[in-house]
Design a protein around this motif. Structure first.
Motif, PDB file in Angstrom:
ATOM      1  N   ILE A  89      44.615  39.725  25.913  1.00 36.37           N
ATOM      2  CA  ILE A  89      43.338  39.865  25.205  1.00 36.37           C
ATOM      3  C   ILE A  89      42.402  38.718  25.575  1.00 36.37           C
ATOM      4  O   ILE A  89      41.206  38.916  25.826  1.00 36.37           O
ATOM      5  N   ALA A  90      42.934  37.494  25.647  1.00 38.81           N
ATOM      6  CA  ALA A  90      42.094  36.330  25.926  1.00 38.81           C
ATOM      7  C   ALA A  90      41.493  36.378  27.322  1.00 38.81           C
ATOM      8  O   ALA A  90      40.360  35.937  27.529  1.00 38.81           O
ATOM      9  N   ILE A 102      46.465  41.250  33.735  1.00 36.42           N
ATOM     10  CA  ILE A 102      45.927  39.889  33.819  1.00 36.42           C
ATOM     11  C   ILE A 102      45.678  39.511  35.272  1.00 36.42           C
ATOM     12  O   ILE A 102      44.624  38.959  35.617  1.00 36.42           O
ATOM     13  N   GLY A 103      46.645  39.812  36.144  1.00 40.91           N
ATOM     14  CA  GLY A 103      46.472  39.504  37.561  1.00 40.91           C
ATOM     15  C   GLY A 103      45.290  40.232  38.164  1.00 40.91           C
ATOM     16  O   GLY A 103      44.512  39.652  38.942  1.00 40.91           O
ATOM     17  N   SER A 104      45.116  41.498  37.785  1.00 38.68           N
ATOM     18  CA  SER A 104      43.982  42.270  38.295  1.00 38.68           C
ATOM     19  C   SER A 104      42.654  41.671  37.829  1.00 38.68           C
ATOM     20  O   SER A 104      41.690  41.602  38.600  1.00 38.68           O
ATOM     21  N   THR A 105      42.600  41.223  36.585  1.00 42.22           N
ATOM     22  CA  THR A 105      41.367  40.625  36.054  1.00 42.22           C
ATOM     23  C   THR A 105      41.063  39.284  36.710  1.00 42.22           C
ATOM     24  O   THR A 105      39.919  39.010  37.085  1.00 42.22           O
ATOM     25  N   VAL A 106      42.096  38.467  36.866  1.00 47.01           N
ATOM     26  CA  VAL A 106      41.893  37.136  37.426  1.00 47.01           C
ATOM     27  C   VAL A 106      41.449  37.210  38.879  1.00 47.01           C
ATOM     28  O   VAL A 106      40.623  36.413  39.338  1.00 47.01           O
ATOM     29  N   LEU A 107      41.952  38.185  39.625  1.00 48.64           N
ATOM     30  CA  LEU A 107      41.565  38.318  41.032  1.00 48.64           C
ATOM     31  C   LEU A 107      40.086  38.661  41.192  1.00 48.64           C
ATOM     32  O   LEU A 107      39.517  38.448  42.262  1.00 48.64           O
ATOM     33  N   ARG A 108      39.477  39.174  40.125  1.00 46.67           N
ATOM     34  CA  ARG A 108      38.056  39.497  40.186  1.00 46.67           C
ATOM     35  C   ARG A 108      37.167  38.309  39.807  1.00 46.67           C
ATOM     36  O   ARG A 108      35.936  38.399  39.899  1.00 46.67           O
ATOM     37  N   VAL A 109      37.785  37.207  39.369  1.00 44.87           N
ATOM     38  CA  VAL A 109      37.016  36.000  39.062  1.00 44.87           C
ATOM     39  C   VAL A 109      36.484  35.417  40.369  1.00 44.87           C
ATOM     40  O   VAL A 109      37.256  35.190  41.309  1.00 44.87           O
ATOM     41  N   PRO A 110      35.183  35.179  40.475  1.00 39.32           N
ATOM     42  CA  PRO A 110      34.620  34.754  41.769  1.00 39.32           C
ATOM     43  C   PRO A 110      35.079  33.382  42.234  1.00 39.32           C
ATOM     44  O   PRO A 110      35.305  33.172  43.428  1.00 39.32           O
ATOM     45  N   ILE A 167      55.477  43.003  28.694  1.00 39.39           N
ATOM     46  CA  ILE A 167      55.082  41.737  29.320  1.00 39.39           C
ATOM     47  C   ILE A 167      54.701  41.954  30.780  1.00 39.39           C
ATOM     48  O   ILE A 167      53.689  41.428  31.267  1.00 39.39           O
ATOM     49  N   PHE A 168      55.513  42.733  31.488  1.00 45.17           N
ATOM     50  CA  PHE A 168      55.242  43.001  32.906  1.00 45.17           C
ATOM     51  C   PHE A 168      53.894  43.706  33.087  1.00 45.17           C
ATOM     52  O   PHE A 168      53.095  43.337  33.959  1.00 45.17           O
ATOM     53  N   VAL A 169      53.629  44.709  32.252  1.00 37.92           N
ATOM     54  CA  VAL A 169      52.374  45.471  32.368  1.00 37.92           C
ATOM     55  C   VAL A 169      51.176  44.588  32.024  1.00 37.92           C
ATOM     56  O   VAL A 169      50.139  44.628  32.715  1.00 37.92           O
TER      57      VAL A 169
END
Length: 370
Positions: free
Chosen positions: A123-124, A220-228, A213-215
Motif C-alpha cells: 500500500i505504501a 512492488i517491483g513493477s511499481t518501483v521499476l517505473r520510478v524515474p 507476500i510473493f504477489v
C-alpha cells in the motif's frame, strides 16, 4: 491421551542430551541468545511506543511481531534452559499440550504478521495516496486481531485431534520441545487424519500468506521499476530488504521442518531447522529491522537519552497515520506527477486537484514535524 491401556503422564526429551563437559557451554550459548532476543525485541517495542514519529502501520505491525517473537521464544527456551541445567529432561503431558498450543499459535501468528507487513509495504509503495484510508487504525487492529483468532482455531484443531491418539511404550521425543511432528511419530494409532490436517490446514496457513507476500512484492517491483530516478528505486528497494530477509529466514526453516517428504526425515536436521526459527530468527529480527532503518536508530537513541528514557505514558499519543519517512519520496513524486495531469476545467480534474492538494498538505505537514 493413552499409552496402550495406561495414561501417558510425561514425555522424555532426547534432543537435549549433551555431554557433561559441554553442558555449561550449551547452556550459556542458548541463555545469551535468549537474552539478546528478549532485550532486542523489547527495545523495538519501547522505541516504537515512545516515539510518535513511529506511530504508523509499518511500525505498529513491527511492534506486534516483536511481541510475538518474545512470547514465541519464551514458549520453548526457558524450559529448554532448565532441562539443560538440571538434566531433568522430562515434561508432563499437560505441559506438553500447553507448550504445543502456544507454539503452534505463535508460529502461525508470526506467519500472518509477515504477510500483513508485506501488505503495508504494498500500500505504501503502490498506493501511497490512499495509505491513510486503507490502513486506518481500525483496519490495522483488524489485521492483527483476525490472525490471532485464526491461529487460535488452528492450534485447537490440531490439539483436539492429537488428544484422540494412543501411544506405545515409546515416549521419548527426539527433540528439545513438544512439536507436533515428533509427537505424532510416537503414536500407535492411525495418524493419517493428523497428517492430512497438517498438509491441508497447516499448508494453507503457510502457503496463502507466503503466496500473498510473493504477489505483493511482484506488484512492488513493477511499481518501483517505473520510478524515474535510480536513487528512488534503490531507496524503495532498501526499505523492503529487511522484511525480505526475515521472510526468507522464517519460511526457509519452516519448510525444512514440516514440508519435506517423510522419507527425508532426519531428527538432527529437524532440530537444527527448529533452532533456526525458534531461536535464531526471533533473535535476528531486531537487528534486521533496526540496523538499516534510520527512523528506528533515531528512536533508539532518543529512548536511551536522559530526557526520554523515563517517558510517561501520557506523552504517548497516536496521530493520523501517514506513510513512514522511507516511503514519502514516492508519495511526493506521485503527487507532483498528478498535478501535471490535472485539467482544472474538467469536473473530474477539479476533484483530483483537491485530492492531490490534500495529500501534498499532509506530506508537507509530516515533514515539518520535529
Amino acid at each position: 491421551m493413552h499409552q496402550g491401556n495406561q495414561t501417558v503422564s510425561e514425555f522424555f526429551f532426547l534432543g537435549l542430551m549433551v555431554r557433561s563437559e559441554q553442558q555449561q557451554i550449551v547452556f550459556m550459548l542458548f541463555l545469551c541468545m535468549y537474552l539478546i532476543t528478549m532485550v532486542g525485541n523489547l527495545l523495538i517495542i519501547l522505541a516504537i511506543v515512545s516515539d510518535t514519529h513511529l506511530h504508523s502501520p509499518m511500525y505498529f505491525f513491527l511492534a506486534n511481531l516483536s511481541f510475538t517473537d518474545i512470547c514465541f521464544t519464551t514458549t520453548t527456551v526457558p524450559k529448554m534452559l532448565a532441562d539443560i541445567h538440571s538434566q531433568h529432561l522430562t515434561i508432563s503431558f499437560e505441559g506438553c499440550l500447553t507448550q504445543m498450543y502456544f507454539f503452534m499459535l505463535l508460529v502461525d501468528l508470526d506467519n500472518f504478521l509477515l504477510a500483513t507487513m508485506a501488505y503495508d509495504r504494498y500500500i505504501a509503495i503502490c498506493h501511497p495516496l490512499h495509505y491513510a484510508n486503507l490502513l486506518s487504525p481500525k483496519c490495522c487492529a483488524l489485521l492483527v486481531v483476525i490472525p490471532w483468532v485464526v491461529s487460535n482455531l488452528v492450534s485447537v484443531l490440531h490439539l483436539s485431534l492429537l488428544s484422540r491418539l494412543t501411544f506405545c511404550n515409546q515416549i521419548q521425543i527426539p527433540h528439545f520441545f513438544c512439536d507436533l511432528e515428533p509427537i505424532l511419530r510416537l503414536a500407535c494409532s492411525d495418524t493419517k487424519i493428523n497428517h492430512l490436517m497438517i498438509l491441508a490446514i497447516g499448508g494453507a496457513v503457510i502457503f496463502f500468506p507466503f503466496t500473498f507476500i510473493f504477489v505483493t512484492y511482484a506488484f512492488i517491483g513493477s511499481t518501483v521499476l517505473r520510478v524515474p530516478s535510480t536513487r528512488g528505486k534503490w531507496k524503495t528497494f532498501s526499505t523492503c530488504g529487511s522484511h525480505l530477509s526475515a521472510v526468507s529466514l522464517f519460511y526457509g526453516s519452516i519448510v525444512g521442518v514440516y514440508f519435506l517428504p517423510s522419507s527425508a526425515y532426519s531428527a538432527k536436521r529437524d532440530k537444527v531447522a527448529a533452532i533456526m526459527y525458534t531461536i535464531v530468527t526471533p533473535m535476528m529480527n531486531p537487528f534486521i529491522y533496526s540496523l538499516r532503518n534510520k527512523d528506528m536508530k533515531r528512536a533508539l537513541r532518543r529512548l536511551f537519552s536522559s530526557k526520554t528514557f523515563f517517558w510517561t505514558w501520557r506523552e504517548v499519543s497516536f496521530r493520523t497515520w501517514t506513510p513512514p519517512h522511507a516511503y514519502r519520496h514516492l508519495l511526493k513524486e506521485q503527487v507532483e506527477g498528478s498535478f501535471q495531469q490535472i485539467e482544472k476545467k474538467d469536473e473530474a480534474g477539479v476533484s483530483a486537484y483537491r485530492q492531490t492538494d490534500t495529500a501534498l498538505h499532509t506530506l508537507e505537514k509530516s515533514y515539518s514535524e520535529p
